[in-house]
Enzyme design. Structure first.
Site, PDB file in Angstrom:
ATOM      1  N   HIS A 116      -4.888  -0.560   0.403  1.00 15.06           N
ATOM      2  CA  HIS A 116      -3.332  -0.617   0.443  1.00 15.06           C
ATOM      3  C   HIS A 116      -2.558   0.349  -0.398  1.00 15.06           C
ATOM      4  CE1 HIS A 116      -0.214  -4.099   1.365  1.00 15.06           C
ATOM      5  NE2 HIS A 116       0.478  -2.811   1.482  1.00 15.06           N
ATOM      6  N   ILE A 160      -0.487   1.017   4.967  1.00 18.53           N
ATOM      7  CA  ILE A 160       0.587   1.776   4.503  1.00 18.53           C
ATOM      8  C   ILE A 160       1.773   1.265   4.532  1.00 18.53           C
ATOM      9  CG2 ILE A 160       0.601   3.580   6.208  1.00 18.53           C
ATOM     10  CD1 ILE A 160       1.455   5.441   3.929  1.00 18.53           C
ATOM     11  N   GLU A 161       2.512   0.538   3.551  1.00 19.26           N
ATOM     12  CA  GLU A 161       3.625  -0.363   3.941  1.00 19.26           C
ATOM     13  C   GLU A 161       4.856   0.204   3.389  1.00 19.26           C
ATOM     14  OE1 GLU A 161       4.606  -4.941   2.984  1.00 19.26           O
ATOM     15  OE2 GLU A 161       2.677  -4.498   2.792  1.00 19.26           O
ATOM     16  N   VAL A 162       5.953   0.219   4.108  1.00 17.93           N
ATOM     17  CA  VAL A 162       7.251   0.382   3.926  1.00 17.93           C
ATOM     18  C   VAL A 162       7.454   1.880   3.392  1.00 17.93           C
ATOM     19  CG1 VAL A 162       9.652  -0.220   3.008  1.00 17.93           C
ATOM     20  CG2 VAL A 162       7.702  -2.167   3.517  1.00 17.93           C
TER      21      VAL A 162
END
Length: 271
Positions: A116, A160-162
């Site tokens: 993550h 891969i977040e925001v």
């Protein structure tokens, strides 16, 4: 003969990198898993408890990534035991946001790991809470550093977040990992949403990247009203004697009933 279904492997997914956008959903029920199967969703994120024979019977083809939630496990050995257990009951890889050392330990045993990057909810305090990450050159460079470290540790994929789409696209094109976008634009290898958001079942805040396709919350409200009304009618029928009716009861032949009543009278002395 039992029908065989082809389920993608890690090698299959990595072979799709840069060729097409994969689809990924977070599903938390067997109904959602079956819907994902029928809709042709490529990857599903699932709670480990959802896995098992029933799950694979109704959802034989999606690549399943059970989440080893951060904090539920402590040592690398804890993660290792949980990962083996998840793979044994139908998982194809595991999600892990633990340390690089833990990810290396899992990879050393041949367990496919999805890491993550960017906004990591379990570690959001370090990046300012639930907000976008990578909006400055320094922050983007840190995500790139973490990407290379995760790749070196042996992860085959990373959520891969925001993260700004331009940043995520450049990172995706410069890593061998499968990059799974959650609010990080279309320049990654897969698009990931939660089923609750897609279905409109979430009653709380919807994140910017979510797209709502249905209004399950309103449907749940309607069903609850119907549920209360049905229960109320049942209770009233019981109070008034409207339920049960004769058609709801099992009958007995009159001759058999008389024999029974005579025997009972003989034992109790009552007629």
């Amino acid at each position: 003969m039992m029908k065989k279904h082809k389920r993608a492997t890690v090698a299959d997914l990595l072979a799709e990198k840069g060729k097409r956008q994969l689809t990924m959903l977070r599903v938390t029920s067997l109904e959602e898993a079956e819907a994902a199967e029928r809709a042709g969703i490529d990857i599903v994120s699932v709670p480990p408890s959802l896995l098992g024979p029933v799950f694979r019977e109704i959802a034989p083809t999606p690549f399943a990534i059970p989440g080893l939630e951060y904090g539920d496990h402590v040592s690398a050995e804890d993660y290792l035991r949980a990962a083996f257990a998840a793979l044994k009951v139908g998982g194809d890889a595991v999600y892990c946001a633990a340390s690089l050392q833990t990810i290396r330990r899992l990879r050393d045993e041949g367990i496919p790991v999805c890491g993550h990057l960017g906004l990591i909810p379990s570690k959001a305090t370090w990046t300012g809470g639930f907000r976008a990450v990578g909006k400055t050159a320094a922050s983007a460079a840190e995500i790139w550093r973490q990407t290379k470290a995760l790749e070196e540790a042996g992860a085959f994929a990373a959520e891969i977040e925001v993260v700004p789409g331009d940043v995520a696209a450049v990172i995706s094109s410069n890593t061998s990992m499968l990059m799974i976008s959650m609010g990080a634009g279309s320049g990654c290898d897969a698009q990931y949403l939660f089923a609750d958001d897609v279905l409109g079942a979430n009653r709380d805040h919807y994140p910017r990247h979510a797209k709502v396709y249905r209004n399950f919350a309103a449907e749940h409200d309607r069903l609850q009203r119907e549920r209360i009304a049905a229960f109320t009618e049942f209770a009233e029928d019981v109070r008034t004697g409207a339920y049960p009716e004769k058609r709801h009861c099992v009958g007995i032949d009159e001759a058999e009933l008389k024999i029974f009543l005579d025997r009972l009278a003989g034992e109790t002395g009552k007629r």
